[in-house]
Design a protein around this motif. Sequence first.
Motif, PDB file in Angstrom:
ATOM      1  N   UNK A 122     -15.570  40.262 -51.064  1.00 24.37           N
ATOM      2  CA  UNK A 122     -15.406  41.659 -51.480  1.00 24.37           C
ATOM      3  C   UNK A 122     -14.818  42.491 -50.342  1.00 24.37           C
ATOM      4  N   UNK A 123     -13.764  43.243 -50.592  1.00 22.52           N
ATOM      5  CA  UNK A 123     -13.239  44.114 -49.533  1.00 22.52           C
ATOM      6  C   UNK A 123     -14.137  45.329 -49.347  1.00 22.52           C
ATOM      7  N   UNK A 124     -14.118  45.883 -48.144  1.00 23.75           N
ATOM      8  CA  UNK A 124     -14.885  47.097 -47.886  1.00 23.75           C
ATOM      9  C   UNK A 124     -14.345  48.264 -48.710  1.00 23.75           C
ATOM     10  N   UNK A 125     -13.070  48.226 -49.010  1.00 25.70           N
ATOM     11  CA  UNK A 125     -12.463  49.320 -49.764  1.00 25.70           C
ATOM     12  C   UNK A 125     -11.257  48.801 -50.533  1.00 25.70           C
ATOM     13  N   UNK A 126     -10.950  49.443 -51.637  1.00 26.90           N
ATOM     14  CA  UNK A 126      -9.756  49.117 -52.420  1.00 26.90           C
ATOM     15  C   UNK A 126      -9.492  50.271 -53.374  1.00 26.90           C
TER      16      UNK A 126
END
Length: 438
Positions: A145-149
């Motif tokens: 999972x990316x920290x942000x998108x």
Amino acid sequence: MSNLSIQLLKALEPWRNARAWHVAFSGGLDSTVLLHLLAQLRQIHSLPPLSAIHVHHGLQAAADAWPAHCQALCDDLGVPLQVVRVHVQAGASLERAARDARYQAFVALTQAQEVLLTGQHRDDQAETFLFRLLRGAGVSGLAAMPHQRGLGEGDLCRPLLDVPRAHLEAYAQEHNLSWIEDPSNVRTDFSRNYLRHEIFPLLTRRWPQAAASMARSASHCAEAQGLLDELARQDLQEAGSVSEFDWLGLQSLELAPITSLSPARQRNALRHWLAALGLLPDTDHWAGWDALRDARADAQPVWKLAEGQLHRAGGRIWWMAGDWLRQPIAPMQWDNPLLPLALPGNGQLQLLGQAPGGSLQVRYRQGGEVMTVKNRGHRDLKRLLNEQGLPLFARGRLPLLYVNEQLLAVANLPGLDCSPCGRWQLQWLPTKSDQGLS
């Protein structure tokens, strides 16, 4: 402030000037701690307007009581709550269907310059890494999972992704917080629950830092994927030349710069390009790319994907999806050429200038058509299209204008799309190929 508050505030620093922060509030431990932390922080810091969103999936009877629980906590904290009821599509994976329904709701509610905050933590990241590893994921999948998108018109942020679950539990107990325990979380027939309850306890007994190590590996993979994306953008820049048929509205790449790369770089560049169109093909399906690339020069190979196709024509590869994969409806009468003509599944047609007289009809190519060309007499349409170099896949969609049963013009092709004296011109605006892979 607690260390957890400081860590959260630092993670959210890039979004301090957002129009709003929305917390995805399930009522569970993670989102409860996140919402409580934010509600405390806004008392001493200037933060964007804070609200909560609870998604009710309607999958179990126990869930009917959860909105009231969430509302009570939000009332105590002075945070507005919006409850959204969604319909979960039946399918092979209930987990995935529920997630898809949930995120569709989040997309609809997150506007430009707004941020959706979710409570996933480091243990969730480790589970995601291991789950994808067992499914044979590549570097992109193992980045977890990316920290942000991006999320719709706004952004999604996971500010607790580096925080162990144990720290969240300690915070909740310290502040006497109550949270919902979803009964489905103990069902080990769900893959993630099986990993959480059966596998991770065994791993952590032997390797206490297993979750931290997996999360760190996911971070390494994310960095590696960033480098691969950078390389892909460089390679695609070489192949992104403008085509004389860009008016078709199709995504395309010049083939030669792609085939000059090593096979691994070819796949990397194409993955990056196709990612904007939807899900990528699995490992076994990449044989279709090899067949398309290596076909004879005079062939018209097609690589069929889930909901789209790659065609090779004119030294380029072209992405086609949606209406481009269906035969347009014809013939059609054009009773008022002063107005554009909507072509079902094929865009629209318009006449620029003084319309020709007579009964106008729009058809598509069937074969054997002949038209009169200025200073050249009668010519087979097939030969004229060959001279223009129009890709074969577009020829069956090219609108043909007939007047009193005579082929008068072919839309968009120079010398064939206008009257001999230049009084009018036939212009076609094709449908967009904007449907991605499923």
